[in-house]
Enzyme design. Structure first.
Site, PDB file in Angstrom:
ATOM      1  N   GLU A 199       0.833  -1.206   0.000  1.00 48.37           N
ATOM      2  CA  GLU A 199       0.000   0.000   0.000  1.00 48.37           C
ATOM      3  C   GLU A 199       0.867   1.255   0.000  1.00 48.37           C
ATOM      4  O   GLU A 199       0.592   2.220  -0.719  1.00 48.37           O
ATOM      5  CB  GLU A 199      -0.912   0.035   1.239  1.00 48.37           C
ATOM      6  CG  GLU A 199      -1.856  -1.148   1.375  1.00 48.37           C
ATOM      7  CD  GLU A 199      -1.255  -2.298   2.169  1.00 48.37           C
ATOM      8  OE1 GLU A 199      -0.042  -2.564   2.009  1.00 48.37           O
ATOM      9  OE2 GLU A 199      -1.990  -2.934   2.941  1.00 48.37           O
TER      10      GLU A 199
ATOM     11  N   ALA B 264      19.548 -49.250  -4.186  1.00 47.83           N
ATOM     12  CA  ALA B 264      19.784 -49.852  -2.869  1.00 47.83           C
ATOM     13  C   ALA B 264      21.084 -49.320  -2.273  1.00 47.83           C
ATOM     14  O   ALA B 264      21.208 -49.133  -1.051  1.00 47.83           O
ATOM     15  CB  ALA B 264      19.823 -51.370  -2.990  1.00 47.83           C
TER      16      ALA B 264
ATOM     17  N   ARG C  24      12.568 -24.161  -4.145  1.00 46.78           N
ATOM     18  CA  ARG C  24      13.347 -23.868  -2.933  1.00 46.78           C
ATOM     19  C   ARG C  24      13.316 -22.379  -2.647  1.00 46.78           C
ATOM     20  O   ARG C  24      13.182 -21.949  -1.501  1.00 46.78           O
ATOM     21  CB  ARG C  24      14.820 -24.266  -3.147  1.00 46.78           C
ATOM     22  CG  ARG C  24      15.131 -25.720  -2.931  1.00 46.78           C
ATOM     23  CD  ARG C  24      16.656 -25.915  -3.012  1.00 46.78           C
ATOM     24  NE  ARG C  24      17.006 -27.326  -3.094  1.00 46.78           N
ATOM     25  CZ  ARG C  24      18.220 -27.775  -3.399  1.00 46.78           C
ATOM     26  NH1 ARG C  24      19.198 -26.903  -3.668  1.00 46.78           N
ATOM     27  NH2 ARG C  24      18.469 -29.057  -3.453  1.00 46.78           N
TER      28      ARG C  24
ATOM     29  N   ARG D 254      20.506 -21.561  -5.913  1.00 43.37           N
ATOM     30  CA  ARG D 254      21.612 -21.129  -6.771  1.00 43.37           C
ATOM     31  C   ARG D 254      21.091 -20.421  -8.020  1.00 43.37           C
ATOM     32  O   ARG D 254      21.689 -20.494  -9.079  1.00 43.37           O
ATOM     33  CB  ARG D 254      22.461 -22.346  -7.151  1.00 43.37           C
ATOM     34  CG  ARG D 254      23.178 -22.964  -5.941  1.00 43.37           C
ATOM     35  CD  ARG D 254      24.083 -24.136  -6.299  1.00 43.37           C
ATOM     36  NE  ARG D 254      23.357 -25.306  -6.730  1.00 43.37           N
ATOM     37  CZ  ARG D 254      22.880 -26.260  -5.914  1.00 43.37           C
ATOM     38  NH1 ARG D 254      23.032 -26.146  -4.605  1.00 43.37           N
ATOM     39  NH2 ARG D 254      22.241 -27.302  -6.403  1.00 43.37           N
TER      40      ARG D 254
ATOM     41  N   GLY E 162      14.375 -38.441   2.419  1.00 44.57           N
ATOM     42  CA  GLY E 162      14.180 -39.833   2.046  1.00 44.57           C
ATOM     43  C   GLY E 162      12.832 -40.363   2.497  1.00 44.57           C
ATOM     44  O   GLY E 162      11.991 -39.616   3.030  1.00 44.57           O
TER      45      GLY E 162
ATOM     46  N   ARG F  24      11.917 -42.253   4.898  1.00 41.95           N
ATOM     47  CA  ARG F  24      11.578 -42.343   6.311  1.00 41.95           C
ATOM     48  C   ARG F  24      10.968 -41.038   6.825  1.00 41.95           C
ATOM     49  O   ARG F  24       9.881 -41.040   7.391  1.00 41.95           O
ATOM     50  CB  ARG F  24      12.824 -42.705   7.125  1.00 41.95           C
ATOM     51  CG  ARG F  24      12.476 -43.658   8.241  1.00 41.95           C
ATOM     52  CD  ARG F  24      13.677 -44.252   8.937  1.00 41.95           C
ATOM     53  NE  ARG F  24      13.468 -44.116  10.373  1.00 41.95           N
ATOM     54  CZ  ARG F  24      14.147 -43.314  11.165  1.00 41.95           C
ATOM     55  NH1 ARG F  24      15.133 -42.578  10.692  1.00 41.95           N
ATOM     56  NH2 ARG F  24      13.857 -43.243  12.438  1.00 41.95           N
TER      57      ARG F  24
END
Lengths: 380, 380
Positions: free
Chosen positions: B55, B167, B187, B210, B294, B296
């Site tokens: 404003e 894995a 990000r 970046r 990840g 978890r």
């Protein structure tokens, strides 16, 4: 020399050919348009094995108007006596002036002889108009003729986190009704529907085509190394043939009594020799094979380079990392071994996404150019 | 009473507000347009904390032309002295005749008092024009004010078969360069970037922004129950603050020497108490939190109902079922426990697909209507 007019008429012939998508097995889908003075005087398509070829249907529709006409046909006219007399002779007898073919017939019994016969009879011949599109219409027939094996398309339904079933084996239903109806159309165009005994034991699927008006059922094939298919399986309660492929020496009498044909194939480290399986299916004149199976068989086919297409339905759900994955690929240990795919088609089907992809390796191995196969990416 | 003219000017104010997408933290993104006789006489947007509000910028641009004008502002003008004087007073002093706000300020220090102050001064006030779009522009600020916790958006990159890493932990790179560049923009709009120590140990990511011209770095937060983050981690080599959240009693001197702030939070069964973590981030004025972690931590946040959005990049690759999954959800054992998602946006980014989704449960729990949030589905 072909022209824009040739392309236009050939496009129409391809559309006609597609009418036979689910019915011509084990023959290819073929369409034909007869044109005189830029006016279509006859059209036809091949509907089913034993019925008239596309050229014969078009000639019958045109009658005397065929004399002096140009015949547009999506596959080289046959030169040999199969279930019906050779079409090349019929075109000559009808007095056709010119024949434009989309592609040469990969069938070694034809392989240019049909076009040669026409030329010998004084007919002008052009070949190669919309060839890529014509090839895309018959990936299975071409694969069987050129590579001696069927075109394998695996259908998979997964959650957004890449799971096809819970740890318990529960998998019904991941996708919603529109996607499951779509799968019916893909089954319908195949010569055979292939699964593994693990899927039979877990889901007891019927694997038949349940579309209205269906009169041709694909051969249903179970890869069953140890002969564990129960004779009570739902497979045996629906019309159509069932073939059990096994490496077991056990007596398959109960399965035969249930209506199955049982054949023995060589065993390999992880079960049936999958190359031998594909050769057997080609011997049985299977062009396109629709695969619905678990991670082990899917991974085996992919790893052996036998998988040509992946038809993947993705549901907006999460099932967690305790659930079953898509492809069992025990040898994939490093990032540079990852298997790249090329997306041919993507769309929504109901609330699910449908992706049609080709493993790049398989496509390269098959010597099939992407440009060619993407162009006509056949959707049912 | 609002009109089509009001909607048009408010749409412009929303566009202006979006200029502050990556810079206003911890403030909301706000835009303002001053209109007299259907002519824009001033416009402004909030750029960064401590700088003038939208404003004030618009009033400065308009000068004397503000007298008698209508002010379109995407958020209720503030009534309290914060880092700057109250905007309601500035609008009154400038002689504005009417104020149209898209939404009331959810900040309990304002919460209608700004509009009330204007009305008391004899200014005509309307509120609610393009409210859904205005809310969609500031999901984090609204979440912090209304729910006392940030808006959590987890970014995941997976293969077509739902795997985020092999894995071995190898995961670089699943997606191609355009998708990775796109992640930078997500990000950049966040107040904080959150990860788990497992990701730090496996990938050693810097987690900074970046993009060219970046002057504000989000706070980087590591959930590190046992205090295993190495002081040599790349996190500490880039500009911007690093916060380590732990339940460990170990001396964090080495991490503090490396530049980290370390805070202890209560432990829960599977690590840090995630509800306490969100409260701590809200206390630190984090609006949107961008999560890269990840299976978890992602599964923990999802299971706790703290995940508001899933930003999923899907690469046309297969990694096989030996690889790591997206969400660790050990309690999901039956099909009726599956977690449904709503797709807000889908597009190609380079050779990868990008999906923006919301867990239905979380959205329901948050009491955020889908219509409202889909309408302005903010993409960076």
């Amino acid at each position: 020399m072909s022209t824009a007019t040739d392309t236009r008429h050939m496009a129409r012939a391809l559309q006609l050919a597609a009418h036979g998508l689910t019915t011509t097995s084990p023959n290819p889908r073929v369409g034909c348009v007869l044109v005189r003075d830029d006016r279509v005087v006859g059209k036809g398509w091949h509907e089913r094995a034993g019925a008239g070829h596309a050229e014969v249907q078009a000639l019958a529709a045109a009658g005397p108007a065929a004399r002096g006409a140009t015949a547009y046909v999506t596959l080289e006219p046959c030169s040999h006596h199969g279930r019906t007399p050779p079409c090349a002779e019929a075109l000559i007898a009808a007095g056709v002036a010119r024949v434009v073919a989309a592609m040469q017939d990969p069938n070694p019994r034809v392989a240019g002889r049909g076009l040669e016969r026409l030329r010998t009879a004084g007919i002008a011949v052009d070949c190669g108009v919309l060839e890529a599109e014509a090839r895309a219409l018959n990936p299975g027939f071409i694969s069987r003729m050129e590579r001696g094996r069927p075109w394998l398309r695996v259908k998979l339904a997964m959650s957004l986190d890449g799971r096809t079933a819970l740890a318990s084996g529960e998998s019904q239903w991941i996708t919603a009704a529109p996607a499951r109806a779509d799968v019916q159309r893909w089954r319908a165009r195949a010569c055979a529907v292939l699964t593994g005994v693990g899927t039979v034991l877990a889901d007891d699927p019927a694997l038949d085509v349940r579309l209205p008006g269906t009169w041709r059922q694909p051969l249903r094939v179970v890869v069953d190394t140890q002969l564990r298919t129960p004779p009570q399986a739902r497979l045996f309660t629906r019309p159509g043939r069932v073939l059990i492929v096994t490496a077991s020496e056990r007596d398959p009498a109960a399965l035969r009594a249930a209506g199955a044909e049982v054949v023995r194939l060589p065993a390999a480290a992880a079960g049936i020799d999958l190359v031998a399986l594909c050769a057997e299916l080609a011997r049985r004149e299977c062009n396109e094979v629709h695969v619905e199976c678990g991670a082990r068989l899917a991974g085996g086919l992919l790893g052996a380079g036998l998988l040509d297409e992946v038809l993947l339905y993705v549901a907006p759900l999460l099932l967690g990392d305790g659930a079953h994955g898509l492809f069992h690929l025990p040898g994939l240990l490093r990032m540079d071994q990852r298997i790249a795919l090329e997306a041919l088609d993507q769309r929504m089907v109901g609330r699910d996404w449908r992706l049609l992809l080709r493993p790049r390796r398989a496509a390269a191995a098959a010597g099939m150019g992407y440009g060619a196969t993407i162009a006509g990416a056949a959707a049912p």
